[in-house]
Design an enzyme around this catalytic site. Structure first.
Site, mmCIF file in Angstrom:
data_model
loop_
_atom_site.group_PDB
_atom_site.id
_atom_site.type_symbol
_atom_site.label_atom_id
_atom_site.label_comp_id
_atom_site.label_asym_id
_atom_site.label_seq_id
_atom_site.Cartn_x
_atom_site.Cartn_y
_atom_site.Cartn_z
ATOM 1 N N CYS A 117 6.922 13.828 0.807
ATOM 2 C CA CYS A 117 7.864 13.953 1.902
ATOM 3 C C CYS A 117 8.495 15.329 1.786
ATOM 4 O O CYS A 117 8.587 15.887 0.697
ATOM 5 C CB CYS A 117 8.894 12.828 1.765
ATOM 6 S SG CYS A 117 10.360 13.020 2.793
ATOM 7 N N GLU A 127 -2.861 -4.220 15.279
ATOM 8 C CA GLU A 127 -4.086 -4.713 14.645
ATOM 9 C C GLU A 127 -4.783 -5.822 15.429
ATOM 10 O O GLU A 127 -5.486 -6.659 14.871
ATOM 11 C CB GLU A 127 -3.789 -5.103 13.186
ATOM 12 C CG GLU A 127 -3.441 -3.861 12.380
ATOM 13 C CD GLU A 127 -3.159 -4.089 10.906
ATOM 14 O OE1 GLU A 127 -3.073 -5.254 10.482
ATOM 15 O OE2 GLU A 127 -3.017 -3.083 10.188
ATOM 16 N N GLU A 178 0.811 -1.229 0.000
ATOM 17 C CA GLU A 178 0.000 0.000 0.000
ATOM 18 C C GLU A 178 0.839 1.271 0.000
ATOM 19 O O GLU A 178 0.849 2.040 0.971
ATOM 20 C CB GLU A 178 -0.984 -0.001 1.180
ATOM 21 C CG GLU A 178 -2.078 -1.040 1.040
ATOM 22 C CD GLU A 178 -3.193 -0.894 2.078
ATOM 23 O OE1 GLU A 178 -2.998 -0.195 3.086
ATOM 24 O OE2 GLU A 178 -4.253 -1.491 1.875
ATOM 25 N N GLU A 238 -6.477 -7.854 -0.399
ATOM 26 C CA GLU A 238 -6.989 -7.946 0.967
ATOM 27 C C GLU A 238 -8.491 -7.691 0.930
ATOM 28 O O GLU A 238 -8.928 -6.623 0.509
ATOM 29 C CB GLU A 238 -6.334 -6.890 1.873
ATOM 30 C CG GLU A 238 -4.825 -7.037 1.961
ATOM 31 C CD GLU A 238 -4.174 -5.957 2.838
ATOM 32 O OE1 GLU A 238 -4.904 -5.242 3.554
ATOM 33 O OE2 GLU A 238 -2.949 -5.834 2.789
ATOM 34 N N CYS A 240 14.275 15.383 -0.930
ATOM 35 C CA CYS A 240 13.121 15.685 -1.780
ATOM 36 C C CYS A 240 13.201 17.114 -2.301
ATOM 37 O O CYS A 240 12.902 17.368 -3.468
ATOM 38 C CB CYS A 240 11.819 15.438 -1.016
ATOM 39 S SG CYS A 240 11.497 13.670 -0.796
HETATM 40 C C1 GAL Z 1 -4.363 -2.576 4.942
HETATM 41 C C2 GAL Z 1 -2.935 -3.042 5.074
HETATM 42 C C3 GAL Z 1 -2.828 -4.251 5.953
HETATM 43 C C4 GAL Z 1 -3.640 -4.050 7.193
HETATM 44 C C5 GAL Z 1 -5.072 -3.825 6.811
HETATM 45 C C6 GAL Z 1 -5.995 -3.680 7.983
HETATM 46 O O1 GAL Z 1 -4.408 -1.213 4.694
HETATM 47 O O2 GAL Z 1 -2.383 -3.341 3.819
HETATM 48 O O3 GAL Z 1 -1.473 -4.447 6.276
HETATM 49 O O4 GAL Z 1 -3.137 -2.978 7.904
HETATM 50 O O5 GAL Z 1 -5.144 -2.638 6.071
HETATM 51 O O6 GAL Z 1 -7.317 -3.537 7.550
HETATM 52 ZN ZN ZN Z 2 12.032 12.838 1.292
#
Ligand code: GAL
Ligand code: ZN
Length: 641
Positions: free
Chosen positions: A128, A337, A119, A289, A133
């Site tokens: 950044c 998480e 992601e 995911e 940068c």
């Molecule tokens: C996504 C991420 C995962 C986990 C998930 C939780 O954004 O890629 O690593 O954090 O969300 O919902």
């Molecule tokens: Zn930077």
């Protein structure tokens, strides 16, 4: 996992500190074993490069890896994505770890794909504000403009005495007293996006040198901080991570809509992502995911409805995805998480989603459903070939973000304003990248020819190049609809003399004034044919008909002094229209229904929350619906008969 019907497993995407616990000391044993165990069980492995999480020792060795926030403060270690995409030290380290991983597993028989990083851009990390940068931005500007005079002109820096004498004088567009120059901001977004794309390309190059497995990245639903078109161009397949409930919770939708879809997420918002990602490469996309239960990261985290996990999974496949992978398999027993659900609970026993996943895996294993994702394709013999396309462009999104001019005017919202009515009319839609649309014989070129109607919902930036491509499409018999703010700016962010700029002649109108409204203000337009009144909020471009343009509707607000709201100009069998107002969904449905009818594209009004994706009916409501003699029970999906 096999018993459940799973065929692929993604692992390793944050595993750097396990793979390399000390500098230069690799511990492969656990990962070797995992790869072998999964492979021996007949599971294909998607292996993530671990670069989203540089370990502590690496950061201590090279603190310059850390990104700097827009407040000028270093963003430290302790979560994830703590690196600058342009840090020379991090590029070297990336090369080192990705090479090590690719050498070790590049020809492992269980490997089916690579996932680069995880992601990109999540947690506001695309841009950044570090010294690297800053200096690379100056070089980037020099490459783009060649002379500082050209930059001064493109940004119109005479205003507020911003004139630069050298590229070296240009700062990053932040930490000023008030708003910085929008053209400066736009270029900084482009520069930052290029950094993400180049970083990904580095990983792709290394992986390809050691492995034949396809390379994929998992992006985020409707996320716009970098140019996903550019990213997808460099990948074998593009994936996104689908979290319908969290997405709705974080969205600007009204509380009523949030309540209505509390436990399913908004089905049209979800398919907008499916259509976007399928459209980026015009090939089946992946869901890397899929939400299996409640998430942990939204302000509030409701449980999904019973049946929702199956619906989302089927929706993904039916909407063109060739893979859906749930995140996560088992709930994490600790760390950030802990509150995120998995297919298994913390204690390893099956959660509700496990049973739903199993059911859907069984259904899709049936021969008649195996190729369900091919029903909705823009080409070939797809049964649900879209005849309507929406143009999408991330630079337009940035332009919108930088100067919204009305607090509720946002890019995805404008896109949704056309998209949702089409979905509600049971009209399949393709999203086509504006930068590839209507090109010929170039890599990634996308023909507009398959479409009876092309809509540009919020295409602020228009140059001669895109204007010519759209002109060609219309003059060859295509129909084009421009939405509010189309062609308001040049690609450097300066005003066109009059919107829609180079498309003025094509639509037969120009914009004379604009109205940016509070979202609680509702106004209307009146159709000249039939006197129907259609409501809008947030935005109005006041149009003045020119040349062969023909007014189709005018505004009712006396402040607009009779301005035109909707205009068309015919070009043989082709036609270009411009709609100045951000119509509300119901009004847009009425407007599109009429035109689609004239074009011979079949429509029918579906109940809210009942949608067809390719070969499946999906019912996201809590009551049964019957359509074409088929009854779709609440929160169920049934094949279209
Ligand atoms: C996504 C991420 C995962 C986990 C998930 C939780 O954004 O890629 O690593 O954090 O969300 O919902
Ligand atoms: Zn930077």
């Amino acid at each position: 996992m096999r018993e459940l019907g799973i065929t692929r497993v993604r692992i390793g995407e944050f595993a750097w500190s396990k793979i390399e616990p000390d500098p230069g000391r690799f511990d492969w044993a656990w990962l070797d074993e995992a790869m072998d165990v999964l492979h021996e069980a007949g599971l294909g492995i998607i292996l993530g490069t671990p670069t989203a999480t540089p370990p502590k020792w690496l950061i201590d060795q090279n603190p310059s890896i850390l990104p700097v926030g827009r407040d000028g403060r270093v963003r430290g270690f302790g979560s994830r994505r703590h690196y600058c995409f342009r840090s020379p030290a991090y590029l070297r380290e990336t090369e080192r770890i990705v090479t090590a991983l690719a050498e070790r597993y590049g020809s492992h028989p269980g490997l089916v794909a690579w996932q680069t990083d995880n992601e990109y851009g999540c947690h506001d990390t695309t841009r950044c504000w570090c010294d690297t940068c800053r200096s690379e931005f100056r070089t980037w500007l020099k490459d783009r403009y060649e002379t500082v005079d050209a930059l001064n002109d493109a940004w119109w820096t005479t205003f507020w005495s911003q004139t630069y004498r050298t590229f070296g004088e240009v700062e990053l567009p932040e930490q000023a007293v008030t708003e910085t120059n929008p053209s400066h901001q736009l270029d900084y977004r482009r520069f930052a996006s290029d950094g993400v794309v180049a970083y990904n390309a580095l990983q792709v190059r290394i992986l390809k040198a050691h492995s034949d497995a396809p390379v994929v990245h998992n992006s985020m639903m409707l996320f716009g901080d970098y140019d996903h078109v550019d990213l997808a161009d460099d990948l074998d397949a593009i994936a996104f991570d689908n979290y319908p409930i969290g997405q709705l919770e974080e969205s600007p939708f009204s509380l009523d809509v949030k309540e209505q879809f509390l436990r399913t997420g908004h089905p049209d918002l979800v398919t907008l992502s499916h259509d976007l990602y399928r459209g980026l490469k015009d090939q089946p996309h992946w869901i890397m995911e899929q939400q299996p239960g409640q998430v942990n990261w939204a302000p509030n985290n409701a449980l999904p409805a019973a049946g929702a996990v199956r619906l989302w999974t089927l929706q993904g496949f039916a909407h063109g995805a060739e893979m859906v992978s749930w995140f996560r398999y088992r709930a994490a027993v600790g760390a950030q998480e802990t509150n995120h659900a998995g297919l298994l609970r913390h204690d390893g026993t099956p959660d509700v989603a496990y049973h739903e996943a199993k059911r859907v895996a069984g259904e899709l294993a049936a021969p008649e459903h195996r190729d369900v994702h091919t029903a909705i394709r823009s080409t070939g013999d797809a049964t649900d070939r879209p005849r309507v396309a929406l143009l999408v462009d991330f630079e337009d999104l940035w332009a919108t973000d930088i100067q919204p001019h009305a607090s509720a005017f946002n890019y995805w919202g404008q896109l949704f304003g056309f998209y949702a009515p089409l979905r509600g009319l049971d009209v399949p839609v393709d999203l086509v990248p504006k930068k590839h649309a209507g090109r010929e014989d170039e890599p990634h070129a996308r023909s507009l020819e398959p479409y009876d109607l092309v809509i540009a919902p919020a295409m602020q930036l228009v140059d001669e190049d895109v204007a010519q491509r759209l002109d060609r499409y219309v003059k060859a018999g295509g129909r084009l609809l421009l939405g509010p703010r189309s062609g308001a700016r040049t690609v450097t962010g300066r005003a066109q003399e009059a919107a829609p700029g180079p498309l003025r002649d094509l639509v037969g109108a120009r914009v004379t004034r604009v109205d940016g409204l509070r979202p609680d203000v509702q106004r209307s337009i009146t159709m000249l044919n039939g006197n129907e009144s259609l409501t809008y909020r947030v935005w109005a471009d006041l149009l003045e008909v020119e040349g062969d343009g023909v007014a189709l509707a005018h505004y009712d607000d006396p402040a607009y002094q009779g301005a035109t709201a909707y205009v068309k100009r015919s070009h043989g069998s082709g036609e270009a229209r411009m709609l100045g107002a951000s119509l509300e969904l119901e009004a847009m449905t009425t407007l599109l229904e009429a035109w689609l009818g004239e074009l011979g594209i079949p429509t029918r009004r579906l109940p809210d929350g009942l949608r067809r994706s390719g070969a499946w009916w999906l019912n996201f409501t809590s009551e049964a619906h019957t359509i074409d003699g088929v009854t779709i029970p609440a929160l169920e999906a049934v094949p279209v008969s």
